[in-house]
Design a protein around this motif. Structure first.
Motif, PDB file in Angstrom:
ATOM      1  N   GLY A 279       8.853   4.566   2.209  1.00 32.41           N
ATOM      2  CA  GLY A 279       9.362   5.652   1.307  1.00 32.41           C
ATOM      3  C   GLY A 279       9.123   6.960   1.363  1.00 32.41           C
ATOM      4  N   ILE A 280       9.566   7.983   0.506  1.00 35.12           N
ATOM      5  CA  ILE A 280       9.344   9.319   0.767  1.00 35.12           C
ATOM      6  C   ILE A 280       8.087   9.710   0.076  1.00 35.12           C
ATOM      7  N   ASP A 281       7.400   8.807  -1.150  1.00 37.86           N
ATOM      8  CA  ASP A 281       6.523   9.126  -1.952  1.00 37.86           C
ATOM      9  C   ASP A 281       5.256   8.152  -1.443  1.00 37.86           C
ATOM     10  N   ARG A 282       5.365   8.013   0.010  1.00 35.99           N
ATOM     11  CA  ARG A 282       4.490   7.043   0.494  1.00 35.99           C
ATOM     12  C   ARG A 282       3.184   6.860   0.318  1.00 35.99           C
ATOM     13  N   PRO A 283       2.299   5.704   0.455  1.00 38.70           N
ATOM     14  CA  PRO A 283       1.120   5.750   0.472  1.00 38.70           C
ATOM     15  C   PRO A 283       0.513   6.395   1.537  1.00 38.70           C
ATOM     16  N   LEU A 284      -0.915   6.981   1.392  1.00 41.01           N
ATOM     17  CA  LEU A 284      -1.580   7.410   2.640  1.00 41.01           C
ATOM     18  C   LEU A 284      -2.791   6.413   2.914  1.00 41.01           C
ATOM     19  N   VAL A 285      -2.907   5.853   3.859  1.00 44.05           N
ATOM     20  CA  VAL A 285      -3.766   4.648   4.200  1.00 44.05           C
ATOM     21  C   VAL A 285      -4.625   4.833   5.241  1.00 44.05           C
TER      22      VAL A 285
END
Length: 166
Positions: A82-88
């Motif tokens: 998604g656009i406001d994605r997790p940064l992992v």
């Protein structure tokens, strides 16, 4: 149950063969558990579709059925980040440098556990995420301490998605 790293190692080759990259694997829920798999196209110009999610679900479901790494019943859920994605992954902090994010750490860093600011990449020498705070202060957050990180929906992020720059 095997670790989620082991589950990731099991399904990553299949995803890559299909032209996708694994973003995150996690189990959520109590009695009705859901294995969430986030993936995205390797080709950044390509957008993830519902059909892609269905194809990935069928392919990795077969891999998981054979290997049977998770005890008990669970539901498999495949999605794009998604656009406001997790940064992992470390590479996420490099790829999304210049965008706003919220981060939470396991232990306090500079007396705090929650941060909001502009991601400025990684300090590879110290294996730390660089975050510029509101007043221009640059905080170094050890990558190993990051519990959760997620892009913040912003005008700059929306413009980059519309322009196809992400």
């Amino acid at each position: 149950m095997t670790s989620f790293n082991e589950v990731a190692e099991l399904i990553e080759p299949t995803l890559r063969d299909m032209g996708f990259e694994l973003v995150q694997v996690r189990m959520v829920g109590g009695t009705r558990r859901t294995l969430q798999v986030m993936a995205e196209p390797i080709d950044r110009a390509r957008r993830m579709t519902v059909d892609d999610c269905a194809e990935i679900s069928h392919a990795i479901s077969a891999v998981l059925d054979v290997a049977d790494p998770i005890a008990g019943a669970y539901t498999l859920e495949v999605s794009s980040p998604g656009i406001d994605r997790p940064l992992v992954r470390r590479q996420d902090f490099v790829r999304f440098a210049g965008f706003e994010a919220k981060l939470e750490t396991e232990e306090p860093v500079a007396g705090r556990k929650r941060f909001h600011g502009i991601v400025r990449g990684l300090d590879e020498g110290e294996d730390a995420v660089l975050v510029e705070q509101e007043k221009g202060e640059l905080i170094k957050i050890p990558f190993a301490s990051v519990k959760k990180a997620k892009l913040t929906l912003s005008e700059a992020l929306l413009k980059s998605v519309v322009a196809g720059q992400d």
